[in-house]
Design an enzyme around this catalytic site. Structure first.
Site, mmCIF file in Angstrom:
data_model
loop_
_atom_site.group_PDB
_atom_site.id
_atom_site.type_symbol
_atom_site.label_atom_id
_atom_site.label_comp_id
_atom_site.label_asym_id
_atom_site.label_seq_id
_atom_site.Cartn_x
_atom_site.Cartn_y
_atom_site.Cartn_z
ATOM 1 N N GLU A 110 0.235 -0.460 -12.057
ATOM 2 C CA GLU A 110 1.433 0.177 -11.195
ATOM 3 C C GLU A 110 2.494 0.462 -11.320
ATOM 4 O OE1 GLU A 110 1.762 3.348 -7.175
ATOM 5 O OE2 GLU A 110 -0.696 2.285 -7.169
ATOM 6 N N ASP B 256 5.644 5.109 1.672
ATOM 7 C CA ASP B 256 5.589 3.472 1.865
ATOM 8 C C ASP B 256 6.112 2.990 3.230
ATOM 9 O OD1 ASP B 256 5.369 4.235 -1.041
ATOM 10 O OD2 ASP B 256 8.155 4.032 -1.316
#
Length: 253
Positions: free
Chosen positions: A47, A58
């Protein structure tokens, strides 16, 4: 069946590392060697994050990696150009927020992806109801749009999310941002088993996974794991050998 799903369906203990494109002392010039390192260690897929100024999903480790990449002027456009030059047998998965794709141009974006080894897309801020922005452009391409399913997602919603899923299901192991370790619900194992029973598409578990005991736990109740913050941190600190050992151990449980 598309390449990404076929690759993950043919394996147990799948391991997908996450890296931030451009978070390397060589910038994007270092992306090829990082992909090669992760491929040789035994990753099922890789990824690749696109840096974004407002990364809502995040945690701090990946957010800082994104800021370092942005400081090197890394963009979606420059990432796609770099990926065109990379040859790998492992499917790549792009993780990006929707705005960079929209600004780039969706049709142009998909056309660029077709010239790269990218076989999957994760767009965490694109809800199911808005998938039509992307799906018509990739339905007949060897590219999958990967859905995220949270632990708190009601069963009826889970069924909607996995109904036409391709590639894999990204099961979010914790509530919150990535890298938040040791906050797993007691019901998580049962949730993953239940989710897997709804679909033939592989279910992989991510968010907060940082130890081999985490990996072992989730390999038992899903098709594998996605590890981000630990990989990003170790690579940034120059611990490539530790990353290789971690992946080798993870896939050999």
């Amino acid at each position: 069946m598309k390449t990404l799903q076929m690759t993950l369906s043919n394996k147990k203990n799948n391991f997908i590392p996450y890296i931030m494109a451009g978070d390397h002392e060589k910038g994007l010039e270092g992306l090829k060697e990082t992909i090669q390192l992760l491929e040789q260690a035994g990753s099922s897929a890789i990824e690749i994050g696109v840096p974004f100024s407002d990364p809502v999903a995040d945690g701090p480790v990946i957010e800082q990696a994104g800021l370092r990449a942005l400081a090197r002027n890394v963009s979606l456009s420059s990432i796609l150009e770099t990926l065109k030059t990379i040859d790998t047998k492992v499917p790549l998965v792009i993780m990006t927020y929707f705005n960079p794709v929209y600004q780039f141009g969706i049709e142009k974006f998909v056309a660029a992806l077709e010239k790269t080894p990218v076989k999957g897309l994760i767009i965490p801020d694109l809800p199911k109801e808005h998938e039509d922005y992307i799906k018509p452009f990739i339905n007949d391409k060897d590219i999958c749009l990967v859905p995220l399913v949270s632990l708190t997602t009601p069963l009826s919603r889970q069924k909607e999310l996995v109904a036409d899923a391709e590639g894999f299901i990204y099961a979010v192991a914790i509530n919150g941002v990535t890298g938040k370790e040791n906050a797993y619900s007691n019901q998580l194992d049962q949730h993953l088993k239940a989710l897997s029973s709804l679909t033939d598409v592989p279910v992989l578990t991510g968010f907060g996974i940082s130890t081999l005991s985490d990996v072992d736990r989730f390999n038992k109740v899903s098709s594998g794991v996605i590890v981000g913050s630990k990989i990003v941190r170790d690579l940034h600190e120059g611990k490539e050998n530790e990353v290789i050992k971690f992946i080798e151990n993870a896939i050999n449980f």
